[in-house]
Enzyme design. Structure first.
Site, PDB file in Angstrom:
ATOM      1  N   ASP A   9      38.826  71.022  52.136  1.00 35.13           N
ATOM      2  CA  ASP A   9      38.624  71.378  50.736  1.00 35.13           C
ATOM      3  C   ASP A   9      37.159  71.045  50.440  1.00 35.13           C
ATOM      4  O   ASP A   9      36.546  70.245  51.153  1.00 35.13           O
ATOM      5  CB  ASP A   9      39.584  70.562  49.851  1.00 35.13           C
ATOM      6  CG  ASP A   9      39.380  70.827  48.374  1.00 35.13           C
ATOM      7  OD1 ASP A   9      39.273  72.013  47.985  1.00 35.13           O
ATOM      8  OD2 ASP A   9      39.308  69.848  47.603  1.00 35.13           O
ATOM      9  N   ASP A  11      35.328  70.492  46.878  1.00 39.37           N
ATOM     10  CA  ASP A  11      35.044  69.524  45.819  1.00 39.37           C
ATOM     11  C   ASP A  11      35.999  68.337  45.924  1.00 39.37           C
ATOM     12  O   ASP A  11      37.216  68.505  45.908  1.00 39.37           O
ATOM     13  CB  ASP A  11      35.163  70.185  44.446  1.00 39.37           C
ATOM     14  CG  ASP A  11      34.229  71.389  44.292  1.00 39.37           C
ATOM     15  OD1 ASP A  11      33.359  71.583  45.151  1.00 39.37           O
ATOM     16  OD2 ASP A  11      34.390  72.134  43.317  1.00 39.37           O
TER      17      ASP A  11
END
Length: 166
Positions: A9, A11
């Protein structure tokens, strides 16, 4: 020849999640994040980034901003001999104020679409692949794609990944 993959992922895992990060000047890497990507590379894994970017759908920034930030990330990673094999992002949101981005998308996590698209394009060994995320929706997307998900809560991504890969 199939290889394992590490799906990151963005952020909250690779870069600090300070809320809708799109400005290059606000890019802050998580401790050990660049080194974690290099560790994935050195282990013979594909390194992929899968990220929801609903800020586009909310009118906070443009897709070109997402792509520009990813280019800067690529350049930063290259400085330490690391690379991401592919970035995938989903700009859609079902309640978006911008109509062209208002939809339920199979690519928006927790749906596995971004992961599945990468699995179709690259020779990935699913049984040896993982996703590292910071939210339950990341874990749901991993499960739906048939890969193991690991919840990262900090502080150092390289240490976290090395422990997972051992």
């Amino acid at each position: 020849m199939k290889r394992p993959a590490v799906f990151f992922d963005r952020d909250g895992v690779l870069i600090e999640d300070s809320g809708y990060v799109f400005e290059v000047s606000k890019l802050r890497w998580i401790d050990g994040a660049r080194e974690a990507v290099k560790a994935a590379n050195d282990a013979g894994c594909f390194a992929f980034v899968v990220t929801n970017q609903s800020g586009v759908a909310r009118g906070l920034y443009e897709e070109s901003h997402v792509e520009e930030l990813h280019k800067v990330m690529i350049d930063d990673l290259a400085k330490i001999g690391a690379h991401v094999d592919a970035f995938e992002y989903c700009p859609y949101h079902p309640e978006a104020p911008i109509e062209r981005y208002r939809r339920v998308s199979p690519r928006r996590k927790p749906a596995p679409g971004m992961i599945n698209d990468l699995l179709e394009r690259f020779p990935v060994d699913v049984s040896r692949s993982i996703l590292i995320g910071d939210k339950p929706t990341d874990m749901e997307a991993a499960r739906a794609a048939g890969i193991k998900g690991y919840l990262f809560v900090g502080p150092n991504l390289e240490h976290f990944l090395r422990a997972v890969l051992e």
